[in-house]
Write a protein that holds these residues in place. Structure first.
Motif, PDB file in Angstrom:
ATOM      1  N   TYR A 305       0.663  -1.025  -0.304  1.00 18.34           N
ATOM      2  CA  TYR A 305      -0.067  -0.306   0.104  1.00 18.34           C
ATOM      3  C   TYR A 305       0.622   1.056  -0.051  1.00 18.34           C
ATOM      4  O   TYR A 305       1.746   1.585   0.602  1.00 18.34           O
ATOM      5  N   LEU A 306       0.696   2.057  -0.872  1.00 23.14           N
ATOM      6  CA  LEU A 306       0.913   3.123  -0.665  1.00 23.14           C
ATOM      7  C   LEU A 306       0.742   4.573   0.047  1.00 23.14           C
ATOM      8  O   LEU A 306      -0.728   4.225   0.132  1.00 23.14           O
ATOM      9  N   PRO A 307       1.479   5.481   0.826  1.00 24.04           N
ATOM     10  CA  PRO A 307       1.767   6.082   1.547  1.00 24.04           C
ATOM     11  C   PRO A 307       0.193   6.791   1.207  1.00 24.04           C
ATOM     12  O   PRO A 307       0.049   7.923   2.068  1.00 24.04           O
ATOM     13  N   TYR A 308       0.048   7.169  -0.162  1.00 21.15           N
ATOM     14  CA  TYR A 308      -0.943   8.601  -0.675  1.00 21.15           C
ATOM     15  C   TYR A 308      -1.613   7.566  -1.730  1.00 21.15           C
ATOM     16  O   TYR A 308      -1.008   6.667  -3.094  1.00 21.15           O
ATOM     17  N   PRO A 309      -2.364   8.209  -2.728  1.00 22.17           N
ATOM     18  CA  PRO A 309      -3.332   7.816  -3.474  1.00 22.17           C
ATOM     19  C   PRO A 309      -2.184   7.922  -4.822  1.00 22.17           C
ATOM     20  O   PRO A 309      -1.889   9.248  -4.944  1.00 22.17           O
ATOM     21  N   VAL A 310      -2.523   7.088  -5.820  1.00 19.55           N
ATOM     22  CA  VAL A 310      -1.662   7.387  -7.490  1.00 19.55           C
ATOM     23  C   VAL A 310      -2.704   7.572  -8.400  1.00 19.55           C
ATOM     24  O   VAL A 310      -4.393   8.548  -8.142  1.00 19.55           O
ATOM     25  N   ALA A 311      -2.684   7.206  -9.460  1.00 17.50           N
ATOM     26  CA  ALA A 311      -3.928   7.496 -10.972  1.00 17.50           C
ATOM     27  C   ALA A 311      -5.492   7.003 -10.376  1.00 17.50           C
ATOM     28  O   ALA A 311      -5.232   6.174  -9.667  1.00 17.50           O
ATOM     29  N   ASN A 312      -5.728   7.767 -10.512  1.00 18.49           N
ATOM     30  CA  ASN A 312      -7.285   6.969 -10.199  1.00 18.49           C
ATOM     31  C   ASN A 312      -7.858   6.738  -9.054  1.00 18.49           C
ATOM     32  O   ASN A 312      -8.856   6.003  -8.455  1.00 18.49           O
ATOM     33  N   GLY A 313      -7.013   7.119  -7.535  1.00 14.29           N
ATOM     34  CA  GLY A 313      -7.312   7.106  -6.449  1.00 14.29           C
ATOM     35  C   GLY A 313      -6.721   5.896  -6.450  1.00 14.29           C
ATOM     36  O   GLY A 313      -7.250   5.144  -4.882  1.00 14.29           O
ATOM     37  N   VAL A 314      -6.017   5.144  -6.998  1.00 12.25           N
ATOM     38  CA  VAL A 314      -5.189   3.964  -6.559  1.00 12.25           C
ATOM     39  C   VAL A 314      -4.502   4.048  -5.560  1.00 12.25           C
ATOM     40  O   VAL A 314      -3.171   4.682  -5.572  1.00 12.25           O
ATOM     41  N   ARG A 315      -4.444   2.882  -4.178  1.00 13.91           N
ATOM     42  CA  ARG A 315      -3.276   3.158  -3.177  1.00 13.91           C
ATOM     43  C   ARG A 315      -2.858   1.578  -3.424  1.00 13.91           C
ATOM     44  O   ARG A 315      -2.114   0.887  -2.405  1.00 13.91           O
ATOM     45  N   LYS A 316      -3.871   0.450  -3.601  1.00 15.87           N
ATOM     46  CA  LYS A 316      -3.430  -0.695  -3.641  1.00 15.87           C
ATOM     47  C   LYS A 316      -2.354  -1.312  -4.489  1.00 15.87           C
ATOM     48  O   LYS A 316      -2.180  -0.697  -5.037  1.00 15.87           O
ATOM     49  N   ILE A 317      -0.563  -2.188  -4.027  1.00 18.48           N
ATOM     50  CA  ILE A 317      -0.425  -2.524  -5.486  1.00 18.48           C
ATOM     51  C   ILE A 317      -0.565  -4.203  -4.804  1.00 18.48           C
ATOM     52  O   ILE A 317       0.475  -4.453  -3.759  1.00 18.48           O
ATOM     53  N   PRO A 318      -1.397  -4.881  -5.886  1.00 14.43           N
ATOM     54  CA  PRO A 318      -1.854  -6.355  -4.761  1.00 14.43           C
ATOM     55  C   PRO A 318      -0.234  -7.574  -5.429  1.00 14.43           C
ATOM     56  O   PRO A 318       0.396  -7.477  -6.110  1.00 14.43           O
ATOM     57  N   GLY A 319      -0.705  -7.915  -4.160  1.00 18.92           N
ATOM     58  CA  GLY A 319       0.314  -9.280  -4.584  1.00 18.92           C
ATOM     59  C   GLY A 319      -0.231 -10.256  -6.047  1.00 18.92           C
ATOM     60  O   GLY A 319      -0.700 -10.396  -5.992  1.00 18.92           O
ATOM     61  N   TYR A 320       1.010 -11.227  -6.106  1.00 20.15           N
ATOM     62  CA  TYR A 320       1.578 -12.173  -6.674  1.00 20.15           C
ATOM     63  C   TYR A 320       0.600 -13.227  -5.856  1.00 20.15           C
ATOM     64  O   TYR A 320       1.626 -13.707  -4.716  1.00 20.15           O
ATOM     65  N   LEU A 321       0.864 -14.155  -6.521  1.00 21.02           N
ATOM     66  CA  LEU A 321       0.244 -16.275  -5.653  1.00 21.02           C
ATOM     67  C   LEU A 321       1.277 -16.187  -5.714  1.00 21.02           C
ATOM     68  O   LEU A 321       0.953 -18.211  -5.735  1.00 21.02           O
ATOM     69  N   ALA A 322       2.316 -16.157  -6.568  1.00 20.63           N
ATOM     70  CA  ALA A 322       3.875 -16.997  -5.809  1.00 20.63           C
ATOM     71  C   ALA A 322       3.031 -18.393  -4.541  1.00 20.63           C
ATOM     72  O   ALA A 322       4.487 -19.349  -4.320  1.00 20.63           O
ATOM     73  N   TYR A 323       2.807 -17.892  -3.328  1.00 20.86           N
ATOM     74  CA  TYR A 323       2.626 -18.926  -2.622  1.00 20.86           C
ATOM     75  C   TYR A 323       1.720 -20.067  -2.528  1.00 20.86           C
ATOM     76  O   TYR A 323       1.974 -20.824  -1.612  1.00 20.86           O
ATOM     77  N   LEU A 324       1.218 -19.904  -3.854  1.00 24.43           N
ATOM     78  CA  LEU A 324       0.883 -21.315  -4.700  1.00 24.43           C
ATOM     79  C   LEU A 324       1.444 -21.996  -5.386  1.00 24.43           C
ATOM     80  O   LEU A 324       1.157 -22.704  -5.924  1.00 24.43           O
ATOM     81  N   GLY A 325       3.509 -21.561  -4.758  1.00 20.55           N
ATOM     82  CA  GLY A 325       4.352 -22.670  -6.159  1.00 20.55           C
ATOM     83  C   GLY A 325       4.243 -22.056  -7.782  1.00 20.55           C
ATOM     84  O   GLY A 325       5.269 -22.327  -8.827  1.00 20.55           O
ATOM     85  N   ILE A 326       3.008 -20.686  -8.158  1.00 26.39           N
ATOM     86  CA  ILE A 326       3.184 -20.152  -9.418  1.00 26.39           C
ATOM     87  C   ILE A 326       3.476 -18.727  -9.698  1.00 26.39           C
ATOM     88  O   ILE A 326       4.502 -18.008  -9.115  1.00 26.39           O
ATOM     89  N   GLY A 327       4.967 -19.228 -11.255  1.00 26.86           N
ATOM     90  CA  GLY A 327       6.329 -18.723 -11.102  1.00 26.86           C
ATOM     91  C   GLY A 327       7.062 -18.420 -10.690  1.00 26.86           C
ATOM     92  O   GLY A 327       8.135 -17.720 -10.571  1.00 26.86           O
ATOM     93  N   LEU A 328       7.582 -19.082  -9.466  1.00 22.80           N
ATOM     94  CA  LEU A 328       8.542 -18.930  -9.077  1.00 22.80           C
ATOM     95  C   LEU A 328       9.773 -19.110  -9.880  1.00 22.80           C
ATOM     96  O   LEU A 328      11.068 -18.576  -9.586  1.00 22.80           O
ATOM     97  N   ASP A 329       9.747 -20.247 -10.814  1.00 30.88           N
ATOM     98  CA  ASP A 329      10.853 -20.267 -11.275  1.00 30.88           C
ATOM     99  C   ASP A 329      11.646 -19.416 -12.433  1.00 30.88           C
ATOM    100  O   ASP A 329      12.428 -19.096 -12.908  1.00 30.88           O
ATOM    101  N   LEU A 330      10.645 -18.016 -12.683  1.00 32.15           N
ATOM    102  CA  LEU A 330      10.459 -17.313 -13.373  1.00 32.15           C
ATOM    103  C   LEU A 330      10.736 -15.681 -12.093  1.00 32.15           C
ATOM    104  O   LEU A 330      10.944 -14.699 -12.308  1.00 32.15           O
ATOM    105  N   LEU A 331       9.641 -15.621 -11.037  1.00 39.97           N
ATOM    106  CA  LEU A 331      10.019 -14.606 -10.149  1.00 39.97           C
ATOM    107  C   LEU A 331      11.322 -14.296  -9.726  1.00 39.97           C
ATOM    108  O   LEU A 331      11.902 -13.633  -8.990  1.00 39.97           O
ATOM    109  N   TYR A 332      12.162 -15.674  -9.156  1.00 42.59           N
ATOM    110  CA  TYR A 332      13.557 -15.359  -8.348  1.00 42.59           C
ATOM    111  C   TYR A 332      14.852 -16.498  -9.539  1.00 42.59           C
ATOM    112  O   TYR A 332      13.882 -17.331 -10.399  1.00 42.59           O
ATOM    113  N   PRO A 333      15.240 -16.067  -9.608  1.00 45.76           N
ATOM    114  CA  PRO A 333      16.755 -16.052  -9.970  1.00 45.76           C
ATOM    115  C   PRO A 333      17.281 -17.395 -10.095  1.00 45.76           C
ATOM    116  O   PRO A 333      16.888 -17.988  -9.022  1.00 45.76           O
ATOM    117  N   SER A 334      18.238 -17.682 -10.394  1.00 48.50           N
ATOM    118  CA  SER A 334      18.975 -19.069 -10.732  1.00 48.50           C
ATOM    119  C   SER A 334      19.696 -19.335  -9.488  1.00 48.50           C
ATOM    120  O   SER A 334      20.631 -20.230  -9.540  1.00 48.50           O
TER     121      SER A 334
END
Length: 514
Positions: A305-334
């Motif tokens: 969450y940003l400490p202030y709103p940006v465009a269109n009042g957005v503050r939240k930046i959603p997380g990834y679903l990596a805790y499901l094991g999704i995309g870990l090979d791309l998100l984490y370096p070798s």
């Protein structure tokens, strides 16, 4: 007659052709491609791919800037002999910098240096859009990239604004004009079709240029590319601190995937269950992973969450679903000492060139409080998060949004958030012109399930015949999956409309991907 018309196209047009300020248009190439089998002629094409097409004219050109230092918007338009009167504009990918081929169901991935033989539901075996009678245009958005995830082009204000959204209208108008030069009339309908960066562009045309587009198909949009870049930047720093203590080895990644599968009863695509049981998943992960690894995984998966709103009042930046094991090979370096795979380099250039716009800026000094004004300015320019698409609705526009539940590059939660902002704005009326689908097993054009479906036909049926898309049957193009199919339903993912269907039974349809 056609040859003479083609020769006439090879000239420079003045700046009155386009609505937005520009320095004129130069046509750089016009060639006729006859019906038949042709080589794809990609630089990265070790398999020597071929395609079959009906006859069309390929026109390439450059839209010049008002600023002499601004690079051209380079574009292509493919115009079939047997034109159906409609224009489809194709979106880009990454930071753009390359023209997607208009006449193929494929594109060159300049980062992976390979040809992808399917694009958003169509494979090389399917008829091309051009062979189906559509004129098709695409663009590099007004710059070339020097290397993977290069954003140094953003230092020029006109080039950055072109990339943000102005190239979309300029290219559409140039393409429509050139089509009219060949066929004597302007397109009667214009559609937009894109994913990732092209998905952001799809939402940009809905939000900024609703008068220019009749309907739009949007795949896994990079909707909040600036704020996503901020989150990715700080995630990258977290993964590298303490000599890479947060790094997950391949065995660790397999463990994460197994724990998530066990907690979710073997169905990590049941996104409601996955979100509700996130805490339980992390409790089990902590039995084996170190506190530093948990902290790093949390940085990826928790909302920021940003400490202030940006465009269109957005503050939240959603997380990834990596805790499901999704995309870990791309998100984490070798290894624990690398700077990251896909998102870290892109995030760094987003901070350096798109937000700070300073090639000498030390990104180690980046701070969201200190650089509030620059962050808001960049977000307002590029993030496509405006839920007020009333003008698009009033002119009868239709919008289909799709996002894979196993997208490792752009979290589907950001698209869910945007769709829910549309629901808050339009209520029940949203169903009249927007459909949103979550696709199980599907990632960022990769995954356990890769989609084949004629979404253009689905869109046309909705636009022309008022056939509202509800259940869609999609096919898996992965050869070893033997053409399996599954149904997908409008968000939240089961037959919820007008109380039809067995909701409890339908909510488990994701398991059919196994």
């Amino acid at each position: 007659m056609l040859i003479n018309t083609m020769k006439d196209l090879m000239k420079k047009y003045d700046n009155t052709i386009l609505t937005l300020p520009n320095g004129g248009i130069t046509i750089t190439s016009v060639k006729y491609v006859p019906e038949g089998e042709h080589s794809c002629e990609f630089e990265y094409d070790p398999d020597h791919l071929t395609y079959h097409t009906k006859g069309f004219v390929s026109i390439q050109g450059a839209i010049h800037g008002c600023d002499k230092e601004a690079t051209d918007i380079c574009f292509e338009v493919a115009v079939p002999d047997d034109w159906n009167g409609k224009l489809i504009q194709i979106g880009g990918g990454g930071f753009n910098g390359i023209i997607r081929p208009c006449h193929l169901n494929s594109f060159v991935d300049i980062h992976a240096k390979k040809v992808k033989t399917y694009v958003y539901g169509r494979t090389m075996e399917d008829p091309t859009l051009v062979s189906d009678g559509y004129a098709v245009c695409s663009t590099d958005s007004g710059h070339k990239v020097k290397f993977e995830w290069d954003a140094s082009w953003a230092l020029n204000p006109e080039v950055l604004r072109n990339h943000a959204f102005e190239h979309l209208k300029k290219t559409r108008e140039a393409a429509a004009f050139l089509v009219s030069e060949l066929h004597g009339k302007l397109p009667e309908m214009t559609y937009f079709f894109g994913g990732s960066e092209g998905g952001r562009e799809a939402l940009e045309v809905v939000q900024r240029y609703p008068e220019d587009y009749n309907s739009v198909i949007c795949f896994f949009p990079a909707i909040n590319i600036v704020t996503k870049g901020i989150k990715d930047f700080f995630v990258g720093k977290r993964l590298l601190e303490n000599n890479g203590a947060a790094w997950l080895s391949p065995d660790d990644r397999a463990y994460v995937k197994q724990v998530a599968s066990d907690v979710c009863n073997g169905d990590v695509n049941d996104w409601k269950c996955a979100l509700e049981r996130k805490g339980e998943i992390f409790e089990k992960l902590a039995l084996k992973l170190t506190p530093a690894q948990i902290k790093g995984l949390r940085a990826l998966t928790d909302d920021m969450y940003l400490p202030y709103p940006v465009a269109n009042g957005v503050r939240k930046i959603p997380g990834y679903l990596a805790y499901l094991g999704i995309g870990l090979d791309l998100l984490y370096p070798s290894s624990p000492f690398e700077t990251g795979r896909e998102m870290m380099p892109m995030a760094s250039d987003t901070v350096q060139y798109i937000i700070m716009r300073d090639p000498s800026f030390d990104t180690n000094d980046f701070d969201v409080e200190k650089y509030k004004e620059k962050i808001i300015e960049a977000s307002e320019l590029i993030d496509a998060t405006n839920p007020d698409i009333s003008e698009f609705k009033l002119r009868g526009g239709k919008l289909i949004i799709l996002h894979g539940m196993e997208d490792e590059v752009i979290t589907p939660l950001s698209t869910i958030d945007y769709y829910e902002s549309l629901q808050a704005k339009f209520g029940d009326e949203l169903d009249d012109f927007v459909r949103f689908y979550l696709i199980p097993g599907y990632g960022h054009n990769i995954g356990r399930f890769i989609v084949r479906h004629d979404f253009i036909e689905t869109l046309e049926n909705w636009v022309k015949n008022d056939v509202v898309p509800e259940e869609l049957i999609i096919e898996d193009v992965i050869p070893e999956n033997n053409g399996r199919t599954i149904p997908i339903y409008p968000y939240p993912g089961y037959p919820h409309y007008k109380g039809s269907g067995d909701k409890n039974k339908a909510e488990n349809y994701y398991k059919r991907t196994k």
